[in-house]
Design a protein around this motif. Sequence first.
Motif, PDB file in Angstrom:
ATOM      1  N   ASP A 111       0.869  -1.171   0.000  1.00 51.95           N
ATOM      2  CA  ASP A 111       0.000   0.000   0.000  1.00 51.95           C
ATOM      3  C   ASP A 111       0.901   1.215   0.000  1.00 51.95           C
ATOM      4  O   ASP A 111       1.880   1.277   0.749  1.00 51.95           O
ATOM      5  CB  ASP A 111      -0.889   0.047   1.259  1.00 51.95           C
ATOM      6  CG  ASP A 111      -2.128  -0.804   1.117  1.00 51.95           C
ATOM      7  OD1 ASP A 111      -2.587  -0.998  -0.026  1.00 51.95           O
ATOM      8  OD2 ASP A 111      -2.618  -1.283   2.156  1.00 51.95           O
ATOM      9  N   ARG A 112       0.572   2.160  -0.838  1.00 52.64           N
ATOM     10  CA  ARG A 112       1.343   3.395  -0.915  1.00 52.64           C
ATOM     11  C   ARG A 112       0.469   4.532  -0.410  1.00 52.64           C
ATOM     12  O   ARG A 112      -0.580   4.812  -0.986  1.00 52.64           O
ATOM     13  CB  ARG A 112       1.789   3.639  -2.356  1.00 52.64           C
ATOM     14  CG  ARG A 112       2.735   2.568  -2.876  1.00 52.64           C
ATOM     15  CD  ARG A 112       2.563   2.386  -4.400  1.00 52.64           C
ATOM     16  NE  ARG A 112       3.378   1.327  -4.945  1.00 52.64           N
ATOM     17  CZ  ARG A 112       2.972   0.067  -5.084  1.00 52.64           C
ATOM     18  NH1 ARG A 112       1.761  -0.291  -4.703  1.00 52.64           N
ATOM     19  NH2 ARG A 112       3.767  -0.842  -5.609  1.00 52.64           N
ATOM     20  N   ARG A 113       0.895   5.155   0.689  1.00 54.41           N
ATOM     21  CA  ARG A 113       0.159   6.291   1.248  1.00 54.41           C
ATOM     22  C   ARG A 113       1.123   7.456   1.362  1.00 54.41           C
ATOM     23  O   ARG A 113       1.974   7.477   2.244  1.00 54.41           O
ATOM     24  CB  ARG A 113      -0.394   5.944   2.620  1.00 54.41           C
ATOM     25  CG  ARG A 113      -1.486   4.912   2.576  1.00 54.41           C
ATOM     26  CD  ARG A 113      -2.064   4.662   3.961  1.00 54.41           C
ATOM     27  NE  ARG A 113      -2.440   3.263   4.040  1.00 54.41           N
ATOM     28  CZ  ARG A 113      -2.105   2.445   5.027  1.00 54.41           C
ATOM     29  NH1 ARG A 113      -1.403   2.887   6.041  1.00 54.41           N
ATOM     30  NH2 ARG A 113      -2.486   1.200   5.009  1.00 54.41           N
TER      31      ARG A 113
END
Length: 186
Positions: free
Chosen positions: A38-40
Amino acid sequence: MAQHLSFRKAAEHLFITQPAVTLQIKALEEDLGVRLFDRRGNQIFLTAQGTRLLGYAKRMEALVAEAEQDIAEVEGSWSGELALGASTTIAQYVLPRLIGAFLLENPRVRLSLQSGNTRDRAAAFGRRHCPGLIEGPARHREVRTERSWKDEMILIGPANSGMNGSPRTLRHDNLLCANKDRVRGA
């Protein structure tokens, strides 16, 4: 990538470009049909599927290393991975010859070399528990040092310079010279 949770750090560790890491991760995610990260914003996290895959990857890595070591012991040679760190001067001028000879005798060893200035390498040795070579004092509590060889530096100059090389004489000699043709105002 899962170790570093950073595309840049993973690329540096693997000695490849950051876009190459990104493409490999994307291809793996497409092959498996799941997202692994997941890229936040600027942060990256493993997904639940990524965490599960990491467990399998670690077990496979350990099993391959065990098999290589077992086979190598039967043959009487070394195999596996060797992580080594060195300060820049040693990495550039001393290790190439030594590593070349070592790898000729041990072709199944996969070597990774990290180089940098002495202070940074000494700090890294303390964190990673990997061996390394530096040319100056470590000055880190987490690192144990042992002198491995003595380096000899030789001062050279024109035969008519009048230096005799003794420390007492050199203390009073001007050891910096400039080529008058290349220095402005000389």
